[in-house]
Write an enzyme that holds these catalytic residues in place. Structure first.
Site, PDB file in Angstrom:
ATOM      1  N   ALA A 118       0.854  -1.191   0.000  1.00 30.14           N
ATOM      2  CA  ALA A 118       0.000   0.000   0.000  1.00 30.14           C
ATOM      3  C   ALA A 118       0.888   1.239   0.000  1.00 30.14           C
ATOM      4  O   ALA A 118       1.426   1.624  -1.033  1.00 30.14           O
ATOM      5  CB  ALA A 118      -0.932  -0.034   1.213  1.00 30.14           C
ATOM      6  N   ARG A 119       1.062   1.840   1.147  1.00 28.46           N
ATOM      7  CA  ARG A 119       1.980   2.947   1.359  1.00 28.46           C
ATOM      8  C   ARG A 119       2.626   2.755   2.720  1.00 28.46           C
ATOM      9  O   ARG A 119       2.000   2.231   3.652  1.00 28.46           O
ATOM     10  CB  ARG A 119       1.266   4.305   1.282  1.00 28.46           C
ATOM     11  N   ASP A 170       7.315  -3.643   0.505  1.00 31.20           N
ATOM     12  CA  ASP A 170       7.726  -2.942  -0.706  1.00 31.20           C
ATOM     13  C   ASP A 170       7.708  -1.438  -0.487  1.00 31.20           C
ATOM     14  O   ASP A 170       8.281  -0.693  -1.268  1.00 31.20           O
ATOM     15  CB  ASP A 170       6.810  -3.299  -1.884  1.00 31.20           C
ATOM     16  N   GLU A 201      10.715   6.736   3.415  1.00 34.11           N
ATOM     17  CA  GLU A 201      11.085   6.158   2.119  1.00 34.11           C
ATOM     18  C   GLU A 201      11.783   7.220   1.282  1.00 34.11           C
ATOM     19  O   GLU A 201      11.226   8.303   1.113  1.00 34.11           O
ATOM     20  CB  GLU A 201       9.823   5.670   1.404  1.00 34.11           C
ATOM     21  N   HIS A 219      10.180  -0.186  -3.250  1.00 33.91           N
ATOM     22  CA  HIS A 219       8.974   0.313  -3.920  1.00 33.91           C
ATOM     23  C   HIS A 219       8.965  -0.174  -5.375  1.00 33.91           C
ATOM     24  O   HIS A 219       8.733   0.609  -6.311  1.00 33.91           O
ATOM     25  CB  HIS A 219       8.894   1.838  -3.859  1.00 33.91           C
TER      26      HIS A 219
END
Length: 324
Positions: free
Chosen positions: A230-231, A255, A260, A279
């Site tokens: 997702a985030r 991921d 980030e 990501h």
């Protein structure tokens, strides 16, 4: 119809590839690439359709006298002033759904890797160490998917052959989904208590920021695993580190992270039961092809409306992925 492609690079692929794909799909229309800021400004002035990441289209919206459609190449449109497009009478579409095949493959790979402990296998191979070790099965487990949009739906569909029970969590549970049971966010802890594998596929909103916090991680069984595509801020990173250090969950496949990019000295890097990718789940060589399919269909809808004299009825054109 003149279609202007603005400057962008996605997954290492240049916008020229997008142009070629659009020309193949729309041979009866003019597709042009703006290579510089000056060309973007000049071409947008006479464009019927603009496609790209959006900054150039928004910046020159006031001079785009013939613009009818802006086709975004991202699923999200939070970076755009949608009111400005609406006030200008310009429809906006996004690229929602183009990531469903590739990201759902990533999730399946992550779940299988966690269950079969492929990371340990790789480490042992690097050491040339022949040593059997225990693994698990996905079969007969319960997988919870939070978010049943295009990606979450694709994940649930691809899980069907594995013989798992699937639970879904979404804002509007009455919409259902390709899962065995669907719940709302108010029932999150009830669902987490039954979860063997938790997949986060929801958008980042005020409601989902920090959704998986210390309390949620305490509710998960200690053998549970977490996959986040997702985030990063959907998970409270400090709480996740705490849960992993104290064996409150079995492992995580991330991921996306918060922050980030993940700093080199961040504790997540040093945890043996965490897998991290940069990501990268959305990477696919077919991205522009899928975006081109959406836009080509919408251009043909606009052209059909012109041919039948219905061009003024923009709300009735049935544009795919329309957000404004």
């Amino acid at each position: 119809m003149r279609i202007v492609v603005t400057r962008q690079k996605i997954h290492g692929h240049p916008a020229a590839e997008y142009v070629d794909l659009l020309r193949e799909r729309l041979p009866g229309h003019e597709v042009v690439l703006a290579d510089t800021p000056e060309e973007e400004r000049e071409l947008i002035r006479t464009a019927d359709v603009v496609t790209g990441e959006g900054a150039a289209a928004e910046e020159h919206l006031g001079q785009a006298e013939s613009l009818r459609l802006f086709a975004g190449v991202y699923a999200g449109v939070g970076h755009l002033d949608l009111d400005a497009f609406e006030d200008a009478g310009v429809a906006v579409t996004n690229a929602s759904g183009v990531h469903a095949p590739n990201i759902s493959e990533y999730v399946i790979g992550a779940l299988v890797s966690l269950a079969r402990d492929f990371r340990r296998a790789t480490r042992q191979q690097d050491r040339r160490e022949w040593r059997a070790y225990r693994t698990r099965e996905l079969y007969d487990s319960t997988v919870t998917v939070v978010g049943l949009g295009a990606i979450g739906t694709a994940v649930a569909e691809r899980l069907e052959p594995f013989g798992v029970e699937t639970l879904g969590v979404r804002y509007t549970p009455e919409k259902g989904g390709p899962v065995d049971e669907v719940y709302g966010f108010d029932d999150l802890h009830e669902v987490l208590a039954r979860t063997d594998h938790l997949v986060l596929a929801c958008p980042l909103t005020d409601a989902t920021e920090g959704l998986i916090d210390r309390e949620a991680l305490r509710t998960l069984p200690p053998h549970a695993t977490l996959v986040n595509i997702a985030r990063g801020p959907v998970v409270d990173t400090d709480d996740l580190v705490h849960a992993l250090r104290w064996n409150q969950i079995r492992g995580a496949f991330l991921d996306v992270t918060d922050p980030e990019p993940l700093p080199e000295d961040h504790p997540l890097w040093g945890l043996d039961d965490v897998r991290i990718t940069p990501h990268n789940a959305g990477h696919t060589p077919r991205y522009f092809a899928r975006v081109a399919d959406i836009l080509a269909g919408n251009v043909e809808r606009l052209a059909d409306a012109d041919a039948t004299g219905d061009a003024g009825a923009a709300d009735d054109l049935g544009l795919e992925n329309r957000v404004v």
